[in-house]
Design an enzyme around this catalytic site. Structure first.
Site, mmCIF file in Angstrom:
data_model
loop_
_atom_site.group_PDB
_atom_site.id
_atom_site.type_symbol
_atom_site.label_atom_id
_atom_site.label_comp_id
_atom_site.label_asym_id
_atom_site.label_seq_id
_atom_site.Cartn_x
_atom_site.Cartn_y
_atom_site.Cartn_z
ATOM 1 N N GLN A 2 29.469 -66.762 -53.812
ATOM 2 C CA GLN A 2 30.649 -66.975 -54.660
ATOM 3 C C GLN A 2 31.776 -66.061 -54.199
ATOM 4 O O GLN A 2 32.885 -66.127 -54.704
ATOM 5 C CB GLN A 2 30.313 -66.616 -56.114
ATOM 6 C CG GLN A 2 29.230 -67.473 -56.710
ATOM 7 C CD GLN A 2 28.698 -66.856 -57.999
ATOM 8 O OE1 GLN A 2 29.239 -67.099 -59.075
ATOM 9 N NE2 GLN A 2 27.648 -66.080 -57.894
ATOM 10 N N ASN B 174 19.625 -57.229 -59.128
ATOM 11 C CA ASN B 174 20.828 -56.855 -59.867
ATOM 12 C C ASN B 174 20.642 -55.452 -60.441
ATOM 13 O O ASN B 174 19.511 -55.031 -60.679
ATOM 14 C CB ASN B 174 21.077 -57.860 -61.007
ATOM 15 C CG ASN B 174 22.535 -57.895 -61.449
ATOM 16 O OD1 ASN B 174 23.104 -56.874 -61.819
ATOM 17 N ND2 ASN B 174 23.140 -59.067 -61.411
ATOM 18 N N HIS C 214 33.632 -70.529 -53.274
ATOM 19 C CA HIS C 214 34.953 -70.285 -53.863
ATOM 20 C C HIS C 214 36.044 -70.049 -52.825
ATOM 21 O O HIS C 214 37.100 -69.544 -53.147
ATOM 22 C CB HIS C 214 34.869 -69.099 -54.845
ATOM 23 C CG HIS C 214 34.026 -69.383 -56.049
ATOM 24 N ND1 HIS C 214 33.514 -68.406 -56.880
ATOM 25 C CD2 HIS C 214 33.568 -70.556 -56.562
ATOM 26 C CE1 HIS C 214 32.806 -68.973 -57.846
ATOM 27 N NE2 HIS C 214 32.818 -70.271 -57.669
ATOM 28 N N ASP D 128 35.265 -62.693 -49.918
ATOM 29 C CA ASP D 128 35.643 -61.555 -49.066
ATOM 30 C C ASP D 128 35.240 -61.676 -47.602
ATOM 31 O O ASP D 128 35.626 -60.846 -46.771
ATOM 32 C CB ASP D 128 35.089 -60.247 -49.655
ATOM 33 C CG ASP D 128 33.575 -60.261 -49.868
ATOM 34 O OD1 ASP D 128 32.864 -60.936 -49.084
ATOM 35 O OD2 ASP D 128 33.095 -59.584 -50.797
ATOM 36 N N GLY E 95 23.245 -59.942 -57.178
ATOM 37 C CA GLY E 95 24.537 -59.378 -57.577
ATOM 38 C C GLY E 95 25.491 -60.364 -58.215
ATOM 39 O O GLY E 95 26.686 -60.305 -57.987
ATOM 40 N N CYS F 5 51.250 -79.750 -47.403
ATOM 41 C CA CYS F 5 50.577 -80.523 -46.341
ATOM 42 C C CYS F 5 49.072 -80.238 -46.275
ATOM 43 O O CYS F 5 48.347 -80.923 -45.566
ATOM 44 C CB CYS F 5 51.234 -80.269 -44.983
ATOM 45 S SG CYS F 5 50.892 -78.638 -44.303
HETATM 46 P P1 OAD Z 1 30.577 -60.528 -61.666
HETATM 47 O O1 OAD Z 1 31.583 -59.432 -61.568
HETATM 48 O O2 OAD Z 1 30.646 -61.427 -62.842
HETATM 49 O O3 OAD Z 1 29.106 -59.907 -61.639
HETATM 50 C C1 OAD Z 1 28.721 -58.934 -60.708
HETATM 51 C C2 OAD Z 1 27.234 -58.664 -60.912
HETATM 52 O O4 OAD Z 1 26.806 -57.757 -59.909
HETATM 53 C C3 OAD Z 1 26.884 -58.035 -62.252
HETATM 54 O O5 OAD Z 1 25.786 -58.737 -62.828
HETATM 55 C C4 OAD Z 1 26.487 -56.594 -61.900
HETATM 56 O O6 OAD Z 1 25.462 -56.092 -62.746
HETATM 57 C C5 OAD Z 1 25.965 -56.782 -60.487
HETATM 58 N N1 OAD Z 1 26.054 -55.602 -59.610
HETATM 59 C C6 OAD Z 1 27.025 -54.646 -59.549
HETATM 60 N N2 OAD Z 1 26.799 -53.782 -58.547
HETATM 61 C C7 OAD Z 1 25.653 -54.195 -57.930
HETATM 62 C C8 OAD Z 1 24.886 -53.728 -56.813
HETATM 63 N N3 OAD Z 1 25.267 -52.646 -56.112
HETATM 64 N N4 OAD Z 1 23.772 -54.397 -56.472
HETATM 65 C C9 OAD Z 1 23.371 -55.500 -57.183
HETATM 66 N N5 OAD Z 1 24.048 -55.983 -58.235
HETATM 67 C C10 OAD Z 1 25.173 -55.350 -58.609
HETATM 68 O O7 OAD Z 1 30.644 -61.341 -60.286
HETATM 69 P P2 OAD Z 1 30.171 -62.822 -59.962
HETATM 70 O O8 OAD Z 1 28.894 -63.157 -60.638
HETATM 71 O O9 OAD Z 1 30.231 -62.955 -58.500
HETATM 72 O O10 OAD Z 1 35.224 -66.631 -59.421
HETATM 73 O O11 OAD Z 1 31.339 -63.663 -60.602
HETATM 74 C C11 OAD Z 1 31.365 -65.036 -60.401
HETATM 75 C C12 OAD Z 1 32.769 -65.547 -60.246
HETATM 76 O O12 OAD Z 1 33.564 -65.113 -61.345
HETATM 77 C C13 OAD Z 1 33.529 -65.010 -59.052
HETATM 78 O O13 OAD Z 1 33.229 -65.704 -57.850
HETATM 79 C C14 OAD Z 1 34.949 -65.221 -59.444
HETATM 80 C C15 OAD Z 1 34.863 -64.666 -60.854
HETATM 81 O O14 OAD Z 1 35.795 -65.009 -61.718
HETATM 82 C C16 OAD Z 1 36.459 -67.083 -59.160
HETATM 83 O O15 OAD Z 1 37.399 -66.344 -58.906
HETATM 84 C C17 OAD Z 1 36.560 -68.566 -59.166
#
Ligand code: OAD
Length: 244
Positions: A99, A211, A117, A102, A185, A128
């Site tokens: 997702q 996680n 994403h 980066d 994550g 275009c």
């Molecule tokens: P989130 O910010 O919602 O969740 C990040 C997760 O990573 C959390 O569950 C944390 O507990 C966990 N975490 C943090 N540090 C960690 C580490 N070092 N090792 C393992 N886990 C860790 O991010 P996403 O789930 O990616 O979409 O969010 C999904 C989507 O929501 C994104 O792609 C973005 C956002 O809005 C769009 O922009 C369309």
């Protein structure tokens, strides 16, 4: 911490599907979206990551994406990204779905990455449709324009927009066909990505969550590996080496 069952299941012929979220890049220094230091604590998604927001105030949206591009330019992949790239080399059937926008998986050496994403380091023309590498350096206008005159926008999926169809179809198919599904994550709150682990379990896969915290997925997982992905994924990889 990694169970014997999981290391035994991880054989060369097993099909592995991985879904990553912002947490895997946290140790590289890229802020996550949710949680205490999350980006959405400081900014509202609907003001920055929607087509309406861009139509209303493209300068503000560009400011936010330039800020994030700046962070991403200054970071490097971490051991979690490298472990997944190595997993791809070691196993014949690995699908990596992310997702994240980066690009750190590719920079770590993963070759087959389904970017659900989009990619923040690309621009797309609103008129275009041409996709090009981020033009910040050569195009310093507050709202950059394409050669055709149309407005450029970041080549990412915003809330309310459809995901790239083929990428979505490939991701769903991989989730349904795998033996092991790793959810790494991700807060598992944003659909359709959050549905992939559930599709995988329904199809009989072994679900493993990596996680630092509990998520809505934790109760569904066969195995929950609590900790940083930069620690756990290299351990998981080391375990697969031991059995051979
Ligand atoms: P989130 O910010 O919602 O969740 C990040 C997760 O990573 C959390 O569950 C944390 O507990 C966990 N975490 C943090 N540090 C960690 C580490 N070092 N090792 C393992 N886990 C860790 O991010 P996403 O789930 O990616 O979409 O969010 C999904 C989507 O929501 C994104 O792609 C973005 C956002 O809005 C769009 O922009 C369309």
């Amino acid at each position: 911490m990694v169970s014997r069952k999981l290391t035994e299941m991880m054989r060369e012929e097993c099909r592995i599907c991985i879904l990553t979220g912002a947490g895997i890049s946290a140790e590289s220094g890229v802020p996550t979206f949710r949680g205490e230091d999350g980006l959405w604590k400081r900014y509202r998604p609907e003001e920055l990551a929607t087509p309406d927001a861009f139509a209303r105030n493209p300068e503000l949206v560009w400011e936010w994406y330039r800020y994030r591009r700046g962070i991403i330019r200054g970071v490097a992949p971490n051991p979690g990204h490298y472990a997944l790239a190595e997993l791809e080399r070691r196993f014949s059937a690995v699908t990596l779905i992310t997702q994240n926008v980066d690009g750190l998986h590719r920079r770590a050496g993963s070759r087959h990455v389904l970017e659900l994403h989009g990619n923040i380091m690309q621009d797309r023309c609103q008129r275009c449709g041409a996709v090009s590498a981020a033009a910040d350096a050569r195009n310093a206008e507050p709202v950059p324009r394409c050669r055709c005159g149309g407005l450029l926008r970041p080549h990412v999926v915003w809330f309310g927009e459809p995901l790239p169809q083929q990428v979505l179809a490939d991701a769903q198919a991989a989730a349904e066909a795998c033996d092991i599904f790793l959810a790494v994550g991700t807060s598992a709150r944003v659909y359709p990505a959050a549905a992939f682990p559930l599709l995988a379990i329904r199809a009989g896969a072994y679900l493993v969550e990596v996680n630092t915290e509990e998520t809505p997925l934790s109760g569904e997982a066969n195995e929950v590996l609590t900790g940083k992905s930069g620690d756990i994924l290299p351990m998981l990889l080391a375990g697969t080496g031991e059995q051979r």
